[in-house]
Every structure is written in C-alpha cells, then in structure tokens.
Design an enzyme around this catalytic site. Structure first.
Site, PDB file in Angstrom:
ATOM      1  CG  ASP A   1       9.255   0.774  17.350  1.00  0.00           C
ATOM      2  OD1 ASP A   1       9.852   0.033  16.554  1.00  0.00           O
ATOM      3  OD2 ASP A   1       8.081   1.142  17.172  1.00  0.00           O
TER       4      ASP A   1
ATOM      5  CB  VAL B   1       5.562  -7.079  17.711  1.00  0.00           C
ATOM      6  CG1 VAL B   1       6.535  -7.193  18.878  1.00  0.00           C
ATOM      7  CG2 VAL B   1       4.977  -5.679  17.625  1.00  0.00           C
TER       8      VAL B   1
ATOM      9  CG  HIS C   1      10.341   3.854  14.770  1.00  0.00           C
ATOM     10  ND1 HIS C   1       9.121   3.213  14.754  1.00  0.00           N
ATOM     11  CD2 HIS C   1      10.176   4.938  15.581  1.00  0.00           C
ATOM     12  CE1 HIS C   1       8.265   3.875  15.511  1.00  0.00           C
ATOM     13  NE2 HIS C   1       8.888   4.926  16.030  1.00  0.00           N
TER      14      HIS C   1
ATOM     15  CG  ASP D   1      14.618  -4.321  22.956  1.00  0.00           C
ATOM     16  OD1 ASP D   1      13.479  -4.138  22.462  1.00  0.00           O
ATOM     17  OD2 ASP D   1      15.140  -3.529  23.757  1.00  0.00           O
ATOM     18  CD  GLU D   2      13.766  -9.969  24.372  1.00  0.00           C
ATOM     19  OE1 GLU D   2      14.381  -8.873  24.441  1.00  0.00           O
ATOM     20  OE2 GLU D   2      14.339 -11.074  24.378  1.00  0.00           O
TER      21      GLU D   2
ATOM     22  CG  MET E   1       3.814  -2.924   8.827  1.00  0.00           C
ATOM     23  SD  MET E   1       4.559  -1.544   9.753  1.00  0.00           S
ATOM     24  CE  MET E   1       4.869  -0.391   8.417  1.00  0.00           C
TER      25      MET E   1
HETATM   26  C1  GAR Z   1       8.791   3.051   6.292  1.00  0.00           C
HETATM   27  O1  GAR Z   1       8.366   4.379   6.504  1.00  0.00           O
HETATM   28  C2  GAR Z   1       9.304   2.455   7.592  1.00  0.00           C
HETATM   29  O2  GAR Z   1       9.977   3.380   8.405  1.00  0.00           O
HETATM   30  C3  GAR Z   1       8.004   2.030   8.228  1.00  0.00           C
HETATM   31  O3  GAR Z   1       7.249   1.497   7.172  1.00  0.00           O
HETATM   32  C4  GAR Z   1       7.595   2.149   5.963  1.00  0.00           C
HETATM   33  C5  GAR Z   1       7.952   1.091   4.931  1.00  0.00           C
HETATM   34  O4  GAR Z   1       8.102   1.654   3.664  1.00  0.00           O
HETATM   35  N1  GAR Z   1       8.234   1.055   9.246  1.00  0.00           N
HETATM   36  C6  GAR Z   1       7.517   0.981  10.357  1.00  0.00           C
HETATM   37  O5  GAR Z   1       6.597   1.745  10.617  1.00  0.00           O
HETATM   38  C7  GAR Z   1       7.913  -0.161  11.292  1.00  0.00           C
HETATM   39  N2  GAR Z   1       7.099  -0.164  12.441  1.00  0.00           N
HETATM   40  P1  GAR Z   1       8.708   0.790   2.473  1.00  0.00           P
HETATM   41  O6  GAR Z   1       7.888  -0.507   2.422  1.00  0.00           O
HETATM   42  O7  GAR Z   1       8.440   1.620   1.260  1.00  0.00           O
HETATM   43  O8  GAR Z   1      10.143   0.569   2.762  1.00  0.00           O
END
Ligand code: GAR
Length: 207
Positions: free
Chosen positions: A146, A93, A110, A142-143, A91
């Site tokens: 998403d 960037v 994502h 990338d920079e 979480m």
């Molecule tokens: C997942 O839903 C993933 O897509 C999301 O976090 C969750 C992690 O679940 N990722 C994002 O939102 C990235 N910005 P997990 O820890 O059980 O794999």
C-alpha cells in the site's frame, strides 16, 4: 477498449459494481473485464463473474510463497493480452516479478488512507481508534504494501457509527462509488502514455 483482469479473494462487491459500470455506466466503452482471477476457490466474487459471463480462473495461493505464487499468477494472466490489472479485495501481496511485468498498470482499492495505515483490515483499524472519519484510497501498486502513487481518495464519515459492520458498510458504499470513477479517469489520463510507450500493444501480450 482496455482489457482488464480483476483479482479478488472474497465476496466481490467492488467487482460487482465495476461489472455493472462496464455494462452500462461510467466504464462502458472504456474497459472490458476479460477475466476474473481468485486466489481462493470459495470466493463469492467468482459467482458474480460467472453470472456476468466473465471467464474465471482460480490460482490457489495457500502453501505458496510470494515468488512462487507470482509465477503461477503470471502464467494465468499471460494469455489475456491485458492492459491493466485491477485488485478488488485481493488479499495477497504481489511479487516483484508481477509488479515489474505490469509496472504502473496495477491498481488497488484500500480501505484507509494509505499514508496513515497499510495492510489488512483498514476498517477494523478505524473502528478500534474510534475515528470520526476515515478514507478509502485508490492507488497504483508497487513493490511495497500500500505504498504506490495515490490516484484518488474519498472521505468516509464515521459519525454515529457504533459497530464494525456499520463502519464497513459505510466504507464499502464509498468504495463502490469511487473505484469506477477513479478507474475511468486513470484510463483516460494514463492510457494515452501507455499507447505512446507500447505503440498501442498490451504489455503482456506474450506469456
Ligand atoms: C474492500 O473493503 C477492499 O477495500 C478491501 O477488501 C474489501 C473487499 O470487498 N481490500 C483490502 O483490504 C486490500 N488489502 P469486496 O470483496 O466486497 O469488494
């Protein structure tokens, strides 16, 4: 075999599935998870890694700006001779320096269509809008947030989903199936061009 770091922040269900697929599934013989890195010491996924015998590193991000955190992260990743970095619920960037060091070798999952929605809580976004379906996206990092090239995408049916938990459960089921298959295809297709450009050496062999 590709050497991969998985970066997490939370419970690590995607990590768990990837580890299982590496052990005896579609990623077996394709890649090895050589280290799991979390920016949060309390992330449940660290325990998933320990149970699987995978080395873990905690690189705390709280109080650090993106650039400073990126430098710490690169220090932690440096020794592992990585071919790729896989984000699984990470979480933060990544800084431009991290993206540059692993250009086209960082992949993320994502919980939405990246063309429709970027940022946190993609399932909350879909639920609030009462969507009858949403998507999950595997993409290069990338920079931007998403904005990287899409590698794979799958639809999640939300017909009859009445709670946010329900939406999340359905989405995660699709994520778990999609991520390892997408990684396998990515390694098979793009790994060859990596070998051509680096003579088979990992890009981050020197820290
Ligand atoms: C997942 O839903 C993933 O897509 C999301 O976090 C969750 C992690 O679940 N990722 C994002 O939102 C990235 N910005 P997990 O820890 O059980 O794999």
């Amino acid at each position: 075999m590709r050497r991969v770091a998985v970066l997490i922040s939370g419970r690590g269900t995607n990590l768990e599935r990837i580890v299982a697929e590496v052990r005896d599934g579609c990623l077996s013989g394709v890649c090895a998870v050589v280290v799991v890195v979390s920016n949060r010491p309390e992330a449940g996924g660290l325990e998933v890694a320990r149970r699987a015998g995978i080395p873990t590193r905690v690189v705390p991000s709280s109080g650090l700006d993106g650039e400073a955190y990126g430098r710490r992260l690169l220090e932690a990743l440096g020794p592992w001779k990585l071919d790729a970095v896989v984000l699984a619920g990470f979480m933060r960037v990544l800084s431009a320096e991290v993206v540059e060091r692993f250009r086209n070798r960082i992949v993320n999952i994502h919980p939405a269509d990246t063309a429709e929605y970027q940022g946190m809580d993609g399932y909350g976004w879909a639920f609030e809008r009462g969507l009858s379906e949403t998507k999950v996206t595997v993409h290069l990092v990338d920079e931007g947030v998403d904005t990287g090239r899409v590698l794979a995408q799958e639809t999640v049916s939300l017909q009859g989903a009445t709670t946010l938990d329900d939406v999340r459960r359905r989405g995660l089921d699709v994520e778990h199936d999609l991520y390892s298959r997408a990684l396998r295809r990515w390694f098979e297709n793009e790994g060859r061009s990596w070998d051509a450009s680096t003579g088979g050496r990992a890009p981050c062999a020197e820290s």
